[in-house]
Motif scaffolding. Structure first.
Motif, PDB file in Angstrom:
ATOM      1  N   LEU A   1      47.046  -0.063  49.480  1.00  0.00           N
ATOM      2  CA  LEU A   1      47.359  -0.248  50.898  1.00  0.00           C
ATOM      3  C   LEU A   1      46.119   0.049  51.758  1.00  0.00           C
ATOM      4  CD1 LEU A   1      49.690  -0.571  53.036  1.00  0.00           C
ATOM      5  CD2 LEU A   1      49.807   1.914  53.022  1.00  0.00           C
ATOM      6  N   PRO A   2      45.662  -0.968  52.552  1.00  0.00           N
ATOM      7  CA  PRO A   2      44.531  -0.698  53.443  1.00  0.00           C
ATOM      8  C   PRO A   2      44.971   0.253  54.558  1.00  0.00           C
ATOM      9  CG  PRO A   2      44.928  -3.058  53.178  1.00  0.00           C
ATOM     10  CD  PRO A   2      46.118  -2.350  52.635  1.00  0.00           C
ATOM     11  N   ILE A   3      44.188   1.303  54.781  1.00  0.00           N
ATOM     12  CA  ILE A   3      44.545   2.307  55.790  1.00  0.00           C
ATOM     13  C   ILE A   3      44.735   1.661  57.153  1.00  0.00           C
ATOM     14  CG2 ILE A   3      43.594   4.234  57.129  1.00  0.00           C
ATOM     15  CD1 ILE A   3      42.542   5.412  54.659  1.00  0.00           C
ATOM     16  N   GLY A   4      45.789   2.040  57.832  1.00  0.00           N
ATOM     17  CA  GLY A   4      45.991   1.630  59.213  1.00  0.00           C
ATOM     18  C   GLY A   4      46.511   0.215  59.394  1.00  0.00           C
ATOM     19  N   ILE A   5      46.747  -0.513  58.303  1.00  0.00           N
ATOM     20  CA  ILE A   5      47.114  -1.933  58.442  1.00  0.00           C
ATOM     21  C   ILE A   5      48.433  -2.087  59.208  1.00  0.00           C
ATOM     22  CG2 ILE A   5      48.274  -2.126  56.200  1.00  0.00           C
ATOM     23  CD1 ILE A   5      47.139  -4.975  55.981  1.00  0.00           C
TER      24      ILE A   5
ATOM     25  N   PHE B   1      49.143   8.492  57.370  1.00  0.00           N
ATOM     26  CA  PHE B   1      48.141   7.577  56.834  1.00  0.00           C
ATOM     27  C   PHE B   1      48.730   6.634  55.805  1.00  0.00           C
ATOM     28  CE2 PHE B   1      43.785   9.583  57.691  1.00  0.00           C
ATOM     29  CZ  PHE B   1      44.145   9.754  59.000  1.00  0.00           C
ATOM     30  N   ARG B   2      49.825   7.056  55.222  1.00  0.00           N
ATOM     31  CA  ARG B   2      50.398   6.243  54.149  1.00  0.00           C
ATOM     32  C   ARG B   2      51.108   5.018  54.687  1.00  0.00           C
ATOM     33  NH1 ARG B   2      54.568   9.898  52.309  1.00  0.00           N
ATOM     34  NH2 ARG B   2      55.314   8.009  51.352  1.00  0.00           N
TER      35      ARG B   2
ATOM     36  N   ILE C   1      43.950   4.485  62.979  1.00  0.00           N
ATOM     37  CA  ILE C   1      44.548   4.740  61.675  1.00  0.00           C
ATOM     38  C   ILE C   1      46.023   5.112  61.756  1.00  0.00           C
ATOM     39  CG2 ILE C   1      44.484   6.401  59.795  1.00  0.00           C
ATOM     40  CD1 ILE C   1      41.477   6.106  59.837  1.00  0.00           C
ATOM     41  N   ALA C   2      46.402   5.843  62.781  1.00  0.00           N
ATOM     42  CA  ALA C   2      47.801   6.270  62.823  1.00  0.00           C
ATOM     43  C   ALA C   2      48.371   6.249  64.236  1.00  0.00           C
ATOM     44  CB  ALA C   2      47.944   7.660  62.200  1.00  0.00           C
ATOM     45  N   GLY C   3      47.950   5.307  65.014  1.00  0.00           N
ATOM     46  CA  GLY C   3      48.563   5.130  66.319  1.00  0.00           C
ATOM     47  C   GLY C   3      48.047   6.100  67.356  1.00  0.00           C
TER      48      GLY C   3
END
Lengths: 469, 390
Positions: A118-122, A467-468, A161-163
């Protein structure tokens, strides 16, 4: 790179800020873009091109939609293309393994799992680019003409990355022209520190408590409840801390991102909870799925369908695993029940009971949320109701709760808006008291910073939960 | 808009100042290869390559490097542990803190018990000598009454595992009941107890700040070994007991780095009947089983038998004959001196490093009558030497 890491705080951030403040006006975007790309490449060098491709698609799409202004019928084409490409990439990179797994369990023709990382932040940037394309299509916003400004919006490192999921309309103005000032820096930096302390000194501690309970063999029902409560606190402080840091960083740079959390654990109903939890995500689903489907204005049956769709997708967005879907639908069902069955009755209950009702439902929900492995979930949940042959109360509760009591209490208190209330009260106090509080505030900030630093050095790596996703 | 007060400004700039000072200090300060405080190697600058860049291992390596070499790391580490201790935490980083300055390592459920049984048995089956097995419990077992209330373990597990292994191994192996000896030593010899551990009464068999046993604990196990092997043990007062350090801060201390817990004393024995040649096999030959250089370092337990060697041969020239092979971990390092008055030659194998198998050596040296296998339960399950033990 993680905000709460030595590398970010002591090297990346100072280098970036010094350069950012030194260069004039428009060049600030270049500095921001370059550093954002480095920030992203730090963990995912390969997928940086995926992100650039994804944003290129929506950038071109915006231009095409604009050019086709006079041909409303043809405008559907570029929009559809952009949605298919963006959501297709998200589907492939996030859900391919999950889908093949389902296929394998339903049919006799087994296929090998693609094993996509999984690409981070996608999940976050895809939602941003999709909302951009839809907004341009609906002509709510003018498309961005400069690709690099658009890319800067998509991959701006504070929220990459996480909003929070920042919409283009929120920052369009500030991308071209924003006020970068010293008081913004001070305010933003304080907000960033708040997030750092909440993440390192509270979320990680609650996480350790949850880890201890989750891995303990025999636990009583009360301890099992404490466990999922600890996870709820961990998730809230972890995720909202990230938003604090993102908003703070944004403010230091002259951007104003939307608030993402408003003390959600102090909600009085599930409807209320979703007005306060991960606001940028729930409003995204509201604006781009729920309302386009007709919301609640097309009859009860359609409303139920829309609720199902939104909450199925909300669950699935969090991860390619059934427990997230289950968690989403669980909230969908409760929201529906509140709307049609007991919402009005609930409001007549004493406030304390309303809080209790909401927190129990939320905590049980995150109990579902935390187990990607449904087998583990099925082993844990019976413990909550003494159905696993476990006692209601056991001495191990003293061990778990006792070890983390001060941190648990701090987490509990900070889940309510006590700090704003305290500040308001302080505003009315006499001058001596105010000065004393201000000085104690400086000492406390420095002390907390040293403790947070100590914790970061000790547990050198503790990634954010979100992050996941 | 909310006004920013002067104190808010001060706190922000104070912290910005700290950040800049730390990052400047990082570039100026000399880099360390080893941390005495934590007793481990620190990460160096990662090597740059295209693959390392693209698979993310360069970034990861850089992160480890920066964290490991961070200025003031040793002091910084201690603050959060101290805060947790003050907050009432009874376990930090796998260390139980029952109260006062007592510390003990927790015990994790072992996973290699079957393998241990097989490997010990094979060593016995492959040699003709008498084989003795001595498994030593760690502090959490012998001092289990001191465990914090409601701790997730009761401290009995190590003894249960010892029983399982003792029952399972080849009948050729004679078992040394070190647990019984240590328990007795702890309760019976109150006088010695107080003499050697004035800072922590009832805590003389093990170090507080380290995962090893004290020489007094080793002596108790030696008495038990003599009984099993039919030897006549040498009385305590035939040895001179010397305090060689009072500033030992061992591996358990390192997990918290909190100076509140103070330090341990190290006592070692010497004997007038010794006339030793200690051959470390790497060209280093001395006449003492101790290396005082280590007492100046953090890892002071390495004083015994000079830390780690794959093979050591000790000859007590005052003895007529008798040979024993010891296959062991570091617990044996302070136990072995008690064997010098019973055997002219002691061959010592650390199979984490000794390749080729001790049983071959033992069979080639017909003079070896006895083989002693000595391991401690705290680290047995993770010992990488068990695979090559025979």
């Amino acid at each position: 790179m993680v905000f709460s890491s030595i590398t970010f705080l002591f090297f990346f951030l100072p280098a970036f800020l010094i350069l950012y403040y030194l260069v004039p006006g428009r060049a600030k975007n270049v500095v921001l873009l370059v550093f954002s790309l480095i920030f992203y490449a730090w963990g995912e060098p390969k997928y940086i091109f995926l992100m650039m491709f994804s944003s290129m698609v929506d950038y071109l799409d915006g231009l095409a939609l604009n050019a086709l202004h006079a041909h409303p019928k043809m405008r559907k084409l570029p929009l559809a293309a952009a949605l298919i490409i963006n959501l297709g990439l998200l589907a492939y990179f996030k859900y391919a393994d999950f889908a093949v797994g389902i296929w394998n369990s339903l049919t006799p023709w087994d296929r090998e799992l693609p094993g996509v990382a999984l690409p981070i932040g996608i999940s976050f940037y895809t939602f941003q680019t999709v909302s951009y394309s839809i907004d341009v299509y609906k002509e709510r916003i003018k498309p961005e003409k400069n690709y690099f400004d658009y890319l800067t919006y998509v991959c701006m490192f504070p929220q990459l990355i996480a909003g929070p999921i920042v919409r283009f309309s929120t920052v369009q103005q500030e991308l071209k022209d924003r006020k970068v000032c010293e008081s913004g820096f001070v305010k933003g930096f304080r907000r960033f520190l708040t997030g750092l302390f909440r993440k390192v000194l509270i979320a990680d501690q609650c996480g350790a408590l949850w880890e201890g309970i989750r891995t303990a063999g025999n636990i009583s029902a009360v301890t099992a409840w404490l466990g999922i409560l600890a996870f709820t606190l961990q998730l809230y402080f972890d995720f909202s801390a990230y938003s604090d840091m993102a908003i703070g960083l944004g403010e230091m740079l002259g951007f104003h991102f939307p608030e993402n959390f408003l003390y959600p654990l102090s909600a009085t109903s599930i409807t209320d909870f979703w007005r306060k939890w991960h606001i940028s995500l729930s409003s995204w689903f509201r604006d781009y799925v729920y309302i386009p489907l007709g919301g609640n204005r097309a009859g009860t049956l359609k409303h139920l369908r829309n609720m199902f769709a939104v909450w199925f997708l909300t669950g699935l967005w969090h991860g390619a695993s059934w427990n997230f879907v289950l968690w989403g639908l669980y909230h969908g069902v409760l929201l529906t029940l509140e709307k049609y069955v007991w919402g009005k009755g609930l409001k007549k209950l004493p406030k304390l009971l309303q809080h209790l009702y909401a927190i129990v439902i939320v905590v049980v929900g995150f109990g579902i949320f935390t187990f990607d492995d449904l087998g583990e979930l099925a082993l844990y949940f019976p413990k909550l109701i003494c159905a696993a042959g476990n006692p209601f109360l056991g001495p191990e509760l003293i061990w778990h709760a006792g070890n983390y009591l001060p941190f648990l209490l701090a987490a509990f208190i900070l889940s309510f808006p006590v700090y704003p209330a305290f500040k308001e009260k302080l505003g009315k106090a006499d001058v001596h008291r105010r000065n004393l509080a201000e000085i104690l505030g400086v000492l406390a900030t420095v002390a907390l910073f040293v403790l947070a630093l100590s914790s970061m050095v000790r547990d050198s790596y503790s990634p954010f939960l979100y992050f996941r996703f | 808009m909310e006004k920013i007060s002067i104190t808010q400004r001060i706190s922000v700039y104070l912290i910005c100042g700290m950040i800049l000072v730390f990052s400047a200090a990082f570039f100026i300060s000399p880099k360390r290869e080893f941390s005495e405080e934590e007793n481990r190697k620190l990460k160096g600058m990662p090597e740059f390559s295209k693959t390392a860049l693209f698979d993310g291992s360069f970034a990861g390596g850089l992160k480890d490097y920066v964290t490991d070499q961070f200025p003031g790391r040793d002091n910084l580490l201690s603050y959060i542990s101290a805060a947790e201790r003050i907050s009432g935490r009874k376990e930090i980083n796998g260390v139980y803190l029952p109260g006062g300055t007592i510390m003990m390592n927790s015990y994790e459920e072992p996973v290699n018990v079957e393998k241990d049984i097989t490997q010990f048995s094979k060593l016995a089956e492959n040699t003709d000598a008498d084989v003795y097995l001595c498994l030593v419990p760690s502090a959490v077992n012998i001092y289990r009454d001191l465990l914090p209330a409601y701790a997730p373990e009761d401290g009995k597990r190590q003894q249960e595992i010892i029983d399982v292994i003792y029952e399972g191994v080849s009948p050729r192996i004679k078992k040394v009941d070190a647990s019984r000896a240590l328990r007795q030593a702890r309760y019976n010899d109150q006088a010695l107890d107080d003499m050697y551990a004035a800072d922590a009464p009832h805590y003389s068999v093990y170090y507080r700040t380290d995962h090893h046993w004290k020489v007094y604990g080793a002596y108790a196990a030696y008495m038990e070994f003599c009984e099993t092997a039919g030897l006549t043990p040498y009385a305590q007062d035939l040895y001179s007991w010397n305090k060689v350090s009072d500033s030992f801060r061992g591996t358990i201390y390192s997990k918290l780095n909190d100076s509140y817990f103070g330090s341990d004393e190290i006592t070692s024995v010497s004997c007038e009947y010794w006339d030793l040649t200690v051959d470390y096999g790497d060209g280093n030959v001395t006449d003492s089983p101790y290396n005082p250089d280590y007492l100046e370092k953090r890892d002071s337990y390495s004083y015994f038998l000079d830390n780690q060697h794959s093979f050591i041969e000790v000859t007590n020239n005052a003895m007529e004959g008798g040979e024993i092979a010891v296959v062991k971990d570091s617990y044996a390092n302070c136990f072995i001196p008690f064997l010098f008055n019973h055997y002219r030659k002691v061959y010592i194998f650390d199979t984490r490093y000794y390749k080729g198998g001790p049983s071959k050596f033992i069979n080639e040296h017909k003079g070896i009558e006895d083989v002693l296998i000595l391991y401690n339960m705290g680290t047995l399950d993770n010992d990488t030497g068990i695979g090559g033990i025979y």
